[in-house]
Design a protein around this motif. Structure first.
Motif, PDB file in Angstrom:
ATOM      1  N   ALA A 242     -15.578  -0.651  41.769  1.00 41.79           N
ATOM      2  CA  ALA A 242     -15.711  -2.060  41.409  1.00 41.79           C
ATOM      3  C   ALA A 242     -16.723  -2.236  40.283  1.00 41.79           C
ATOM      4  O   ALA A 242     -16.547  -3.064  39.401  1.00 41.79           O
ATOM      5  N   VAL A 243     -17.816  -1.462  40.302  1.00 45.90           N
ATOM      6  CA  VAL A 243     -18.797  -1.553  39.235  1.00 45.90           C
ATOM      7  C   VAL A 243     -18.173  -1.209  37.902  1.00 45.90           C
ATOM      8  O   VAL A 243     -18.402  -1.858  36.890  1.00 45.90           O
ATOM      9  N   LEU A 244     -17.342  -0.185  37.897  1.00 39.24           N
ATOM     10  CA  LEU A 244     -16.725   0.243  36.648  1.00 39.24           C
ATOM     11  C   LEU A 244     -15.791  -0.824  36.080  1.00 39.24           C
ATOM     12  O   LEU A 244     -15.515  -0.837  34.885  1.00 39.24           O
ATOM     13  N   ARG A 245     -15.316  -1.723  36.942  1.00 44.15           N
ATOM     14  CA  ARG A 245     -14.408  -2.773  36.485  1.00 44.15           C
ATOM     15  C   ARG A 245     -15.021  -4.162  36.607  1.00 44.15           C
ATOM     16  O   ARG A 245     -14.339  -5.151  36.427  1.00 44.15           O
ATOM     17  N   GLY A 246     -16.309  -4.216  36.935  1.00 49.97           N
ATOM     18  CA  GLY A 246     -16.912  -5.494  37.314  1.00 49.97           C
ATOM     19  C   GLY A 246     -17.361  -6.351  36.155  1.00 49.97           C
ATOM     20  O   GLY A 246     -17.244  -6.008  34.986  1.00 49.97           O
TER      21      GLY A 246
ATOM     22  N   ALA B 280     -25.514  -0.658  29.804  1.00 55.34           N
ATOM     23  CA  ALA B 280     -24.192  -0.667  29.192  1.00 55.34           C
ATOM     24  C   ALA B 280     -23.686   0.750  28.919  1.00 55.34           C
ATOM     25  O   ALA B 280     -22.498   1.035  29.075  1.00 55.34           O
ATOM     26  N   ALA B 281     -24.596   1.644  28.522  1.00 54.84           N
ATOM     27  CA  ALA B 281     -24.194   3.027  28.262  1.00 54.84           C
ATOM     28  C   ALA B 281     -23.780   3.728  29.557  1.00 54.84           C
ATOM     29  O   ALA B 281     -22.852   4.542  29.570  1.00 54.84           O
ATOM     30  N   ARG B 282     -24.450   3.395  30.642  1.00 52.35           N
ATOM     31  CA  ARG B 282     -24.161   4.041  31.923  1.00 52.35           C
ATOM     32  C   ARG B 282     -22.929   3.438  32.590  1.00 52.35           C
ATOM     33  O   ARG B 282     -22.216   4.134  33.320  1.00 52.35           O
ATOM     34  N   HIS B 283     -22.672   2.158  32.351  1.00 55.51           N
ATOM     35  CA  HIS B 283     -21.546   1.469  32.994  1.00 55.51           C
ATOM     36  C   HIS B 283     -20.725   0.732  31.928  1.00 55.51           C
ATOM     37  O   HIS B 283     -20.740  -0.503  31.856  1.00 55.51           O
TER      38      HIS B 283
ATOM     39  N   ALA C 281     -21.263  -4.963  40.758  1.00 57.82           N
ATOM     40  CA  ALA C 281     -21.818  -4.899  39.402  1.00 57.82           C
ATOM     41  C   ALA C 281     -23.193  -5.546  39.354  1.00 57.82           C
ATOM     42  O   ALA C 281     -24.129  -5.019  38.736  1.00 57.82           O
ATOM     43  N   ALA C 282     -23.347  -6.702  40.008  1.00 60.22           N
ATOM     44  CA  ALA C 282     -24.638  -7.396  40.007  1.00 60.22           C
ATOM     45  C   ALA C 282     -25.685  -6.595  40.771  1.00 60.22           C
ATOM     46  O   ALA C 282     -26.849  -6.525  40.371  1.00 60.22           O
ATOM     47  N   ARG C 283     -25.283  -5.982  41.903  1.00 55.94           N
ATOM     48  CA  ARG C 283     -26.237  -5.161  42.653  1.00 55.94           C
ATOM     49  C   ARG C 283     -26.715  -3.982  41.815  1.00 55.94           C
ATOM     50  O   ARG C 283     -27.896  -3.617  41.845  1.00 55.94           O
ATOM     51  N   THR C 284     -25.795  -3.385  41.063  1.00 59.44           N
ATOM     52  CA  THR C 284     -26.168  -2.235  40.240  1.00 59.44           C
ATOM     53  C   THR C 284     -27.090  -2.649  39.108  1.00 59.44           C
ATOM     54  O   THR C 284     -28.063  -1.951  38.791  1.00 59.44           O
ATOM     55  N   LEU C 285     -26.831  -3.795  38.481  1.00 62.90           N
ATOM     56  CA  LEU C 285     -27.725  -4.274  37.429  1.00 62.90           C
ATOM     57  C   LEU C 285     -29.089  -4.617  38.004  1.00 62.90           C
ATOM     58  O   LEU C 285     -30.126  -4.318  37.387  1.00 62.90           O
TER      59      LEU C 285
END
Length: 293
Positions: free
Chosen positions: A87-91, A114-117, A280-284
């Motif tokens: 989901a992160v990769l497409r979030g 941005a470089a990592r995801h 995605a928000a959790r990862t950021l």
């Protein structure tokens, strides 16, 4: 030993029989029976005590069930984590940022994210923090980065990242321009430049002036901290401003410590609780916390 055998064993115990386990797993009952038979043959022990009315656990079955459920729980966690990663990769995530960010290098932090995801669509919206917190409540932003005031509502969760201090700015040629430290009370007759009344900076100025025994006169309101500095540099008044905003290039101003030192809230992240955060928000969020640390 196969995973489907473990799943069938757990289902038979959980649902109290082979038929109900088969219905739950959406497979034929003979297949469930075959899974259990092969599992028992491989282990060399009876796991289930079968009667005409019910299926129970043997002593070996009780011991084995605890291990099986631990394995299945770990597998489910692994599946969830893999799903979150996908989901992160497409979030998509919207970050609201206030003008004052302390010593946090947001551009570098976002470039690394941005470089990592690269599959994450990242949108950054800059505005006063009060408006961003309102946007957070209605779901228009996922995270807010800015000063953390003490009056955040309970349903918003704050994570401090970096500290900041307030300093006093004076225009060129001010009578106290040569003073390293200035008593705020000595400026009771000076006009102040500040952000609008709903800003944290304005509340800090009002509180500091009250502690010094006067009410600050603010004839000129500036929309951004950069404008506050520009107006002071033009000789339109004095100002309290976050020290981090003065480090950047800008109009020449005097920068002084102020007594008593007014408190400045830490810079941090705000969100509405874990259940409102997308992967995605959790990862950021985690990335910015790590970056600040």
């Amino acid at each position: 030993m196969e995973l489907r055998q473990l799943v069938s064993f757990d289902a038979v115990v959980r649902h109290g029989g082979f038929g109900r386990a088969a219905e739950h797993l959406h497979i034929a009952q003979p297949a469930v029976s075959a899974h259990i038979r092969r599992l028992e043959d491989e282990l060399g022990v009876r796991l289930l005590a079968r009667t005409t009315r019910r299926v129970g656990l043997t002593e070996a079955g009780e011991l084995f069930l605890a291990r099986v459920r631990r394995v299945l729980t770990e597998l489910e966690t692994a599946r969830d984590e893999a799903a979150d990663l996908a989901a992160v990769l497409r979030g998509e995530v919207v970050l609201g940022t206030a003008p004052v960010l302390g010593g946090l290098d947001l551009a570098a932090a976002l470039a690394a994210f941005a470089a990592r995801h690269p599959g994450v669509l990242l949108t950054v919206r800059s505005a006063p923090v009060a408006g961003l917190l309102a946007d957070l409540d209605v779901g228009e932003v996922d995270l807010v980065l800015g000063p953390l005031d003490d009056d955040l509502p309970r349903h918003q969760t704050a994570t401090p990242l970096v500290e900041d201090d307030l300093v006093l700015l004076t225009p060129p040629g001010h009578r106290l321009a040569r003073s390293a430290r200035i008593d705020l009370a000595d400026l009771r007759d000076d006009p102040f430049v500040c952000l609008p009344p709903d800003s944290g900076l304005r509340r800090a100025l009002d509180a500091a002036a009250a502690d010094a025994g006067f009410r600050a006169d603010v004839p000129l309101e500036a929309p951004t901290p950069a404008d506050v500095r520009a107006f002071v540099g033009a000789g339109l008044g004095v100002a309290l401003l976050a020290a981090s905003t003065v480090r950047d290039a800008g109009p020449a101003v005097g920068v002084h410590e102020v007594r008593p030192a007014p408190a400045h809230p830490p810079i941090g992240l705000v969100h509405r609780g874990e259940r409102h955060l997308s992967p995605a928000a959790r990862t950021l969020h985690a990335h910015l916390v790590q970056t600040a640390g």
